[in-house]
Design a protein around this motif. Sequence first.
Motif, PDB file in Angstrom:
ATOM      1  N   UNK A   1       0.833  -1.172   0.064  1.00 48.09           N
ATOM      2  CA  UNK A   1       0.130   0.029  -0.258  1.00 48.09           C
ATOM      3  C   UNK A   1       0.630   1.175   0.091  1.00 48.09           C
ATOM      4  N   UNK A   2       2.037   1.312   0.669  1.00 49.05           N
ATOM      5  CA  UNK A   2       2.762   2.324   1.007  1.00 49.05           C
ATOM      6  C   UNK A   2       3.411   2.668  -0.503  1.00 49.05           C
ATOM      7  N   UNK A   3       3.816   1.563  -1.414  1.00 51.72           N
ATOM      8  CA  UNK A   3       4.321   1.886  -2.499  1.00 51.72           C
ATOM      9  C   UNK A   3       3.092   2.619  -3.684  1.00 51.72           C
ATOM     10  N   UNK A   4       1.858   1.937  -3.522  1.00 51.82           N
ATOM     11  CA  UNK A   4       0.943   2.410  -4.241  1.00 51.82           C
ATOM     12  C   UNK A   4       0.559   3.951  -3.752  1.00 51.82           C
ATOM     13  N   UNK A   5       0.715   4.213  -2.471  1.00 54.57           N
ATOM     14  CA  UNK A   5       0.263   5.421  -2.067  1.00 54.57           C
ATOM     15  C   UNK A   5       1.261   6.647  -2.405  1.00 54.57           C
ATOM     16  N   UNK A   6       2.561   6.222  -2.600  1.00 51.53           N
ATOM     17  CA  UNK A   6       3.712   7.201  -2.745  1.00 51.53           C
ATOM     18  C   UNK A   6       3.505   7.607  -4.190  1.00 51.53           C
ATOM     19  N   UNK A   7       3.160   6.792  -5.318  1.00 55.53           N
ATOM     20  CA  UNK A   7       2.499   6.970  -6.644  1.00 55.53           C
ATOM     21  C   UNK A   7       1.581   7.775  -6.549  1.00 55.53           C
ATOM     22  N   UNK A   8       0.310   7.338  -5.751  1.00 53.71           N
ATOM     23  CA  UNK A   8      -0.897   8.076  -6.154  1.00 53.71           C
ATOM     24  C   UNK A   8      -0.739   9.494  -5.897  1.00 53.71           C
ATOM     25  N   UNK A   9      -0.007   9.944  -4.619  1.00 54.09           N
ATOM     26  CA  UNK A   9      -0.073  11.094  -4.147  1.00 54.09           C
ATOM     27  C   UNK A   9       0.439  11.846  -5.305  1.00 54.09           C
ATOM     28  N   UNK A  10       1.542  11.301  -5.953  1.00 49.91           N
ATOM     29  CA  UNK A  10       2.177  12.285  -7.036  1.00 49.91           C
ATOM     30  C   UNK A  10       1.204  12.352  -8.248  1.00 49.91           C
ATOM     31  N   UNK A  11       0.647  11.266  -8.623  1.00 51.15           N
ATOM     32  CA  UNK A  11      -0.381  11.416  -9.981  1.00 51.15           C
ATOM     33  C   UNK A  11      -1.366  12.379  -9.561  1.00 51.15           C
ATOM     34  N   UNK A  12      -1.677  12.377  -8.300  1.00 45.60           N
ATOM     35  CA  UNK A  12      -2.804  13.426  -7.909  1.00 45.60           C
ATOM     36  C   UNK A  12      -2.406  14.738  -8.394  1.00 45.60           C
ATOM     37  N   UNK A  13      -1.032  15.128  -8.346  1.00 41.43           N
ATOM     38  CA  UNK A  13      -0.674  16.363  -8.580  1.00 41.43           C
ATOM     39  C   UNK A  13      -0.811  16.841 -10.104  1.00 41.43           C
ATOM     40  N   UNK A  14      -0.861  15.645 -10.947  1.00 41.89           N
ATOM     41  CA  UNK A  14      -0.872  15.846 -12.253  1.00 41.89           C
ATOM     42  C   UNK A  14      -2.413  16.130 -12.439  1.00 41.89           C
ATOM     43  N   UNK A  15      -3.338  15.409 -11.999  1.00 40.07           N
ATOM     44  CA  UNK A  15      -4.735  15.711 -12.063  1.00 40.07           C
ATOM     45  C   UNK A  15      -5.078  17.043 -11.568  1.00 40.07           C
ATOM     46  N   UNK A  16      -4.474  17.535 -10.566  1.00 34.47           N
ATOM     47  CA  UNK A  16      -4.870  19.011 -10.155  1.00 34.47           C
ATOM     48  C   UNK A  16      -4.359  20.064 -11.199  1.00 34.47           C
ATOM     49  N   UNK A  17      -3.704  19.545 -12.108  1.00 34.45           N
ATOM     50  CA  UNK A  17      -3.075  20.462 -13.235  1.00 34.45           C
ATOM     51  C   UNK A  17      -4.133  20.118 -14.258  1.00 34.45           C
ATOM     52  N   UNK A  18      -4.902  19.296 -14.256  1.00 29.98           N
ATOM     53  CA  UNK A  18      -6.133  18.776 -15.303  1.00 29.98           C
ATOM     54  C   UNK A  18      -5.018  18.042 -16.337  1.00 29.98           C
ATOM     55  N   UNK A  19      -4.301  17.381 -15.839  1.00 31.16           N
ATOM     56  CA  UNK A  19      -3.216  16.603 -16.918  1.00 31.16           C
ATOM     57  C   UNK A  19      -3.042  15.005 -16.405  1.00 31.16           C
TER      58      UNK A  19
ATOM     59  N   UNK B   1       4.258  -0.336  -6.080  1.00 31.79           N
ATOM     60  CA  UNK B   1       4.527   0.687  -6.986  1.00 31.79           C
ATOM     61  C   UNK B   1       4.314   0.387  -8.396  1.00 31.79           C
ATOM     62  N   UNK B   2       4.413  -0.769  -8.739  1.00 32.95           N
ATOM     63  CA  UNK B   2       4.069  -1.449 -10.099  1.00 32.95           C
ATOM     64  C   UNK B   2       2.540  -1.296 -10.277  1.00 32.95           C
ATOM     65  N   UNK B   3       1.979  -1.960  -9.218  1.00 35.52           N
ATOM     66  CA  UNK B   3       0.560  -1.758  -9.226  1.00 35.52           C
ATOM     67  C   UNK B   3      -0.068  -0.489  -9.474  1.00 35.52           C
ATOM     68  N   UNK B   4       0.426   0.655  -8.790  1.00 31.10           N
ATOM     69  CA  UNK B   4       0.221   1.794  -9.163  1.00 31.10           C
ATOM     70  C   UNK B   4       0.505   2.415 -10.750  1.00 31.10           C
ATOM     71  N   UNK B   5       1.443   2.109 -11.153  1.00 33.34           N
ATOM     72  CA  UNK B   5       2.139   2.218 -12.555  1.00 33.34           C
ATOM     73  C   UNK B   5       1.050   1.676 -13.576  1.00 33.34           C
ATOM     74  N   UNK B   6       0.396   0.659 -13.144  1.00 31.57           N
ATOM     75  CA  UNK B   6      -0.460  -0.083 -14.112  1.00 31.57           C
ATOM     76  C   UNK B   6      -1.653   0.557 -13.717  1.00 31.57           C
ATOM     77  N   UNK B   7      -2.330   0.903 -12.721  1.00 29.51           N
ATOM     78  CA  UNK B   7      -3.523   1.569 -12.525  1.00 29.51           C
ATOM     79  C   UNK B   7      -3.499   2.979 -13.143  1.00 29.51           C
ATOM     80  N   UNK B   8      -2.548   3.693 -12.966  1.00 29.57           N
ATOM     81  CA  UNK B   8      -2.610   5.196 -13.822  1.00 29.57           C
ATOM     82  C   UNK B   8      -1.738   5.242 -14.900  1.00 29.57           C
ATOM     83  N   UNK B   9      -1.318   4.138 -15.569  1.00 23.75           N
ATOM     84  CA  UNK B   9      -0.708   4.265 -16.892  1.00 23.75           C
ATOM     85  C   UNK B   9       0.650   5.048 -16.868  1.00 23.75           C
ATOM     86  N   UNK B  10       1.444   4.680 -16.011  1.00 25.55           N
ATOM     87  CA  UNK B  10       2.678   5.576 -15.890  1.00 25.55           C
ATOM     88  C   UNK B  10       4.066   4.479 -15.935  1.00 25.55           C
TER      89      UNK B  10
END
Lengths: 340, 340
Positions: B69-87, B114-123
């Motif tokens: 979960x920690x690995x997933x969350x670390x990615x998600x919080x960064x991805x959230x910053x992209x969404x906040x720019x509408x990106x 981290x890999x699961x989050x990369x999959x979920x958010x296509x990163x």
Amino acid sequence: MTTIDSLGEFGLIHKLSQLVPAPRHPDTVRGIGDDAAVIDTAGDEYLLVSTDMLLEGIHFDLMYMPLQHLGFKAVAVNVSDMAAMNGLPAQLTVSIGLSSRFTVEAVEEIYQGIAAACEAYNVDLVGGDTTASRTGLTISITVLGRVPKDRITYRSTAQPNDVICVTGDLGAAYLGLQLLEREKQVYLADPSMQPNLEEKAYLVQRQLRPDARTDIVHELRDLDIKPTAMIDISDGLASEILHLCTQSKTGAVIFDDTIPIDDQTYLTADEFKISPVTAALNGGEDYELLFTIQPQAFEKLKNHARITAIGYMTADPSQVVLATRAGQQTPIKAQGWKHF
Amino acid sequence: MTTIDSLGEFGLIHKLSQLVPAPRHPDTVRGIGDDAAVIDTAGDEYLLVSTDMLLEGIHFDLMYMPLQHLGFKAVAVNVSDMAAMNGLPAQLTVSIGLSSRFTVEAVEEIYQGIAAACEAYNVDLVGGDTTASRTGLTISITVLGRVPKDRITYRSTAQPNDVICVTGDLGAAYLGLQLLEREKQVYLADPSMQPNLEEKAYLVQRQLRPDARTDIVHELRDLDIKPTAMIDISDGLASEILHLCTQSKTGAVIFDDTIPIDDQTYLTADEFKISPVTAALNGGEDYELLFTIQPQAFEKLKNHARITAIGYMTADPSQVVLATRAGQQTPIKAQGWKHF
């Protein structure tokens, strides 16, 4: 349960790289495995991305590392990765974790060093994160760079007979560290003892405030030389030549008497009863560039004051050797840093 | 000597931002001050860059945070910053610092997350650094994203009368944290006590494995709605609406009874004798999006199940208030996180 120690840093990185899914974005040109990732953002240039984390007690000791130098060095080591791709830095982000023992003034000093490096290397500081830490100081920097598509230089593209070149001199940063560690012990034993490192200023500076060789990137461009492969020397010449050979599927011969070593490094290695060649091979943190060029390109570089030819690439990947002029050859082994 | 505590996190960041030299690269469109830096790499899209560092004992507690979960969350919080720019995110780098108490298997678990989050958010995971640490675990992630130039959304461009919207529901992650902290104390007092959090699964999940709202970025695009301003909710609604108002030079009225709060959050807030509205305002870590739209655009969103209108922007920057239906207004104050 496997200890990290038993795998080692390189073993761990290898194991983790197997968990990394293959890139899916068509603009991801190169992911893990070189000095920087390479992204195609359209246009004539590639985008380069590299990241480095520096941790107190592992990568630096605040007993002798001035905070401004630390800020500068944290940027320089990242910029060095851009130079290793034959590129130049453009933007960077800085994340800092700080425990409550740091004052605002201390943080400002770190930032002054970061700002000085941004000035020196012409980089924009565009973002970051500042957070509390339970213990110690952590600095994590990510740098973005650019390289013309026809200038990009990977680790994997050296050919047999290419000339192996190195910039500057090697081993000085390692002996700078030995000096600083010795002075620290003297000081801890008797705090009235003031260190006198004036005669060793070069070594100390190489350790505390290394410079990234972006100048060489400009010069190679001006000379119209494109290296066939390149890497920066962060872990010592041995480790880096092995990376080039492994990834290029070549062997290498390096002549021990051609490795550029400064006089202060020679004298101080003697003091510490270390072979200066060993310091150059395994010392690390020189942040010079190690690159290969086609034999016919060597003519243009052979009188260059800050570039030295130290050997040549060979066809047999199993032979990466250090040679004496007398003809004796010994295999080069990676030592690198063992922090775990 | 000034303690960091006396300045606070926002005060420190403000002070440091004054040391940052003005950007010199013409392609640096926006540096510090929004959810991500914005870089013009030619073409129809901007490059977005954001970075976040998570430190053990500050941002997570391994007694209840599973490593995946920690690995997933670390990615998600960064991805959230992209969404906040509408990106949307495209590439990321991961640096990890680990003390010797971590096994190779433990590091693999982090990477699986981290890999699961990369999959979920296509990163694409394109680089990183793995290093020893003296104590604890540090994860630093930098994400690169893309946004069409005509879709980019800053914090600074809201107008009076714009409708303030929020995605999902708020306060759940904070109550999830309170629950986990309480169960930890129970366990420490009597290790035979097994926590039973089944009925609170939603709150716990919101804390341990938050999701970044890239779905909303896609939906707004499909609905042809471009927010006038946007930010992600990492420090609580109060802190984020103040950022939008300060940067847009507007005021705001938020109606307390419109803030979306889940039933589990209500019930658990009651248990902890916390006001659910306070949890939403000051709790943090929801990683929902807070955005403003032109009044005429609201028609398209008013029946959207996961987007709620909670108020409107006003012309007076000195008035950022929480209003009851009875007409009582109280100023909204930023609390945010105080880690120092």
